[in-house]
Enzyme design. Structure first.
Site, PDB file in Angstrom:
ATOM      1  N   THR A   1     -72.975  64.030  51.047  1.00 54.45           N
ATOM      2  CA  THR A   1     -73.620  63.692  52.239  1.00 54.45           C
ATOM      3  C   THR A   1     -73.033  62.279  52.635  1.00 54.45           C
ATOM      4  O   THR A   1     -73.140  61.342  52.071  1.00 54.45           O
ATOM      5  CB  THR A   1     -75.081  63.748  52.318  1.00 54.45           C
ATOM      6  OG1 THR A   1     -75.498  63.449  53.565  1.00 54.45           O
ATOM      7  CG2 THR A   1     -75.544  62.821  51.049  1.00 54.45           C
ATOM      8  N   ASP A   2     -73.290  61.999  53.972  1.00 54.94           N
ATOM      9  CA  ASP A   2     -73.078  60.764  54.498  1.00 54.94           C
ATOM     10  C   ASP A   2     -74.293  59.706  54.142  1.00 54.94           C
ATOM     11  O   ASP A   2     -74.124  58.489  54.273  1.00 54.94           O
ATOM     12  CB  ASP A   2     -72.701  60.647  55.934  1.00 54.94           C
ATOM     13  CG  ASP A   2     -73.671  61.338  56.950  1.00 54.94           C
ATOM     14  OD1 ASP A   2     -74.591  61.776  56.558  1.00 54.94           O
ATOM     15  OD2 ASP A   2     -73.521  61.246  58.296  1.00 54.94           O
ATOM     16  N   GLU A   3     -75.522  60.420  54.040  1.00 52.56           N
ATOM     17  CA  GLU A   3     -76.666  59.619  53.843  1.00 52.56           C
ATOM     18  C   GLU A   3     -76.632  58.618  52.726  1.00 52.56           C
ATOM     19  O   GLU A   3     -77.329  57.806  52.257  1.00 52.56           O
ATOM     20  CB  GLU A   3     -77.944  60.459  53.435  1.00 52.56           C
ATOM     21  CG  GLU A   3     -78.088  61.291  54.755  1.00 52.56           C
ATOM     22  CD  GLU A   3     -79.196  62.080  54.994  1.00 52.56           C
ATOM     23  OE1 GLU A   3     -80.359  61.557  54.258  1.00 52.56           O
ATOM     24  OE2 GLU A   3     -79.352  62.759  55.823  1.00 52.56           O
TER      25      GLU A   3
ATOM     26  N   TYR B   1     -83.536  61.821  48.593  1.00 51.38           N
ATOM     27  CA  TYR B   1     -82.635  62.858  48.661  1.00 51.38           C
ATOM     28  C   TYR B   1     -81.176  62.304  48.577  1.00 51.38           C
ATOM     29  O   TYR B   1     -80.521  62.440  47.841  1.00 51.38           O
ATOM     30  CB  TYR B   1     -82.590  63.474  49.951  1.00 51.38           C
ATOM     31  CG  TYR B   1     -81.459  64.207  50.510  1.00 51.38           C
ATOM     32  CD1 TYR B   1     -80.931  65.353  49.412  1.00 51.38           C
ATOM     33  CD2 TYR B   1     -80.588  63.925  51.436  1.00 51.38           C
ATOM     34  CE1 TYR B   1     -79.633  66.051  50.084  1.00 51.38           C
ATOM     35  CE2 TYR B   1     -79.440  64.387  51.825  1.00 51.38           C
ATOM     36  CZ  TYR B   1     -79.103  65.523  50.946  1.00 51.38           C
ATOM     37  OH  TYR B   1     -77.770  66.301  51.486  1.00 51.38           O
TER      38      TYR B   1
ATOM     39  N   LYS C   1     -78.137  62.352  45.514  1.00 56.18           N
ATOM     40  CA  LYS C   1     -76.929  62.768  46.037  1.00 56.18           C
ATOM     41  C   LYS C   1     -75.881  61.410  45.492  1.00 56.18           C
ATOM     42  O   LYS C   1     -74.989  61.834  45.302  1.00 56.18           O
ATOM     43  CB  LYS C   1     -76.721  62.995  47.320  1.00 56.18           C
ATOM     44  CG  LYS C   1     -77.329  64.079  47.927  1.00 56.18           C
ATOM     45  CD  LYS C   1     -76.841  65.583  47.334  1.00 56.18           C
ATOM     46  CE  LYS C   1     -75.692  65.836  47.740  1.00 56.18           C
ATOM     47  NZ  LYS C   1     -74.918  67.360  47.511  1.00 56.18           N
TER      48      LYS C   1
END
Ligand code: NAD
Ligand code: DAU
Length: 351
Positions: free
Chosen positions: A133-135, A158, A162
């Site tokens: 993810t970009d997060e 989260y 990741k």
């Protein structure tokens, strides 16, 4: 290719499997624990395809993962299984560490041993694609874009889990020579997404006449991509990329959350006007902000475009209209979701 997909009963994984099976030379093993987020209903069209198999396995269960992998003997592993919802990670971070970190570690360990035993063309072809993810890059200010060279700065349980999994994947490449690829994508939307995420939640709440919750003042920005564009990008990366590469994936669709919800309300006013005559936007309610809410995400996907020739195919307005139309035509699916296994979580979260 024989392709092992983890998390194939999820929103993106099920779209990926259906797309992969359009290539007659592919066969798939879908390895998924069927948590609250997993549903085989999205795969009903392919369940009798002899090139498709499903195994209900938790990626934290290393012996079962190893058995499935050695029995199936994949050419590629596309690793999507994860706990994926930020709000849920704030309530229960342990499940995120377990699946996203320990589960990914298990996948890597089993893949490494399997890869070491391969030889010849099978060894040459083998790839482990980690879908992230970009997060992991944290939050942007008003300007700038995330790219493959952005520094890691995760903020939620989260995104931290990741980020941990991304680091493990790269460590297994450097230390053990596992042929890995990593992708970091922006916010997906489309059919079969659970209504714990903003777009399907807003559609559901509009239909049920309940308040549509917007965190804070609604000016947080996300960069939206239609799920089948993400899935195309993943297939481009696994077929064309050099080993060890990372690609950020996005579709240049930055919107504030308030704009997104207003777009949904306007489209629904046209397609299915509220029986009481009021615009759906009357249902918008500003609620307490998400703790640690990242302000803005936006992706520079030029590496993917310039090196591998991938570009998104769908404009946001078209994708959103398709998505709303799908939810309106599939209200039974939504009813089953909100009255089935998902119900407890949904009730706890949204009353
Ligand atoms: P999802 O929550 O819809 O699906 C996750 C799937 O993983 C479910 O089928 C679930 O049953 C399965 N799963 C969870 N824990 C498992 C375990 N321990 N063992 C085996 N299976 C397990 O998620 P999604 O939105 O489809 O996301 C898929 C992947 O893409 C995730 O890795 C996520 O981090 C990543 N991603 C998602 C987005 C997005 O906007 N949804 C964007 C970028 C990256
Ligand atoms: O950026 C990629 C990520 O996008 C993925 O890695 C995650 O798996 C995926 O869940 C998604 O995370 P977000 O937290 O951005 O998605 P969500 O749909 O939960 O929220 C989108 C934005 O909308 C976010 O700024 C929070 C806000 N929001 C969300 C909900 C559920 C609201 O304002 N109200 C809500 O009720």
């Amino acid at each position: 290719m024989k392709i092992l997909v983890t998390g194939g009963a999820g929103f993106i994984g099920s779209t990926l499997i259906k797309s992969l099976l359009k290539n007659q030379s592919h066969s798939i093993l879908n390895l998924d624990a069927l948590t609250y987020a997993g549903s085989l209903s999205a795969l009903a069209d392919v369940k009798n395809d002899p090139r498709y198999q499903f195994a209900q396995i938790d990626i934290c269960d290393q012996p079962s993962v190893a058995k499935a992998l050695y029995d199936f003997k994949p050419d590629w592993i596309l690793h999507l299984a994860a706990e994926s919802h930020v709000d849920r990670s704030i309530e229960n971070p342990k499940a995120f560490l377990q699946t996203n970190v320990i589960g990914t570690f298990n996948m890597l360990e089993v893949a490494r041993r399997y890869y070491e035993d391969l030889s010849g063309a099978a060894k040459h072809a083998f790839r482990f694609l980690h879908v992230s993810t970009d997060e992991v890059y944290g939050s942007l200010g008003k300007d700038g874009l995330f790219s493959e060279t952005s520094a890691y700065d995760p903020h939620s349980p989260y995104s931290a889990s990741k980020a941990g999994s991304d680091h493990l994947v790269r460590a297994w490449a450097t230390t053990y020579g596992l042929p890995v690829l990593v992708t970091n994508c922006s916010n997906n939307y489309g059919p079969y997404q659970l209504p714990d995420k903003l777009i399907p939640l807003a559609i559901l709440k509009a239909l049920t006449g309940e308040p549509i919750p917007i965190y804070g003042n609604g000016d947080n920005v996300r960069d939206w991509i239609f799920v089948s564009d993400h899935v195309d990008a993943l297939q481009t990366v696994i077929t064309k990329s050099n080993i060890g590469e990372t690609y950020t994936i996005g579709a240049n669709n930055e919107k504030t959350n308030l704009d997104i919800v207003n777009c949904i309300c306007i489209l629904m006013d046209e397609i299915k006007p509220n029986p009481n005559g009021a615009p759906y936007s009357d249902q918008i309610q500003f609620v307490t902000d998400r703790p640690g809410h990242d302000k803005r995400y936006a992706i520079d996907a030029n590496k993917l475009k310039n090196e591998l020739g991938w570009e998104p195919s769908l404009q946001f307005e078209e994708g959103l209209a398709k998505t709303i139309a799908w939810y309106l035509e599939n209200q039974e699916w939504m009813d089953n979701i909100t009255s089935g296994d998902y119900q407890n979580y949904y009730k706890e979260q949204y009353g």
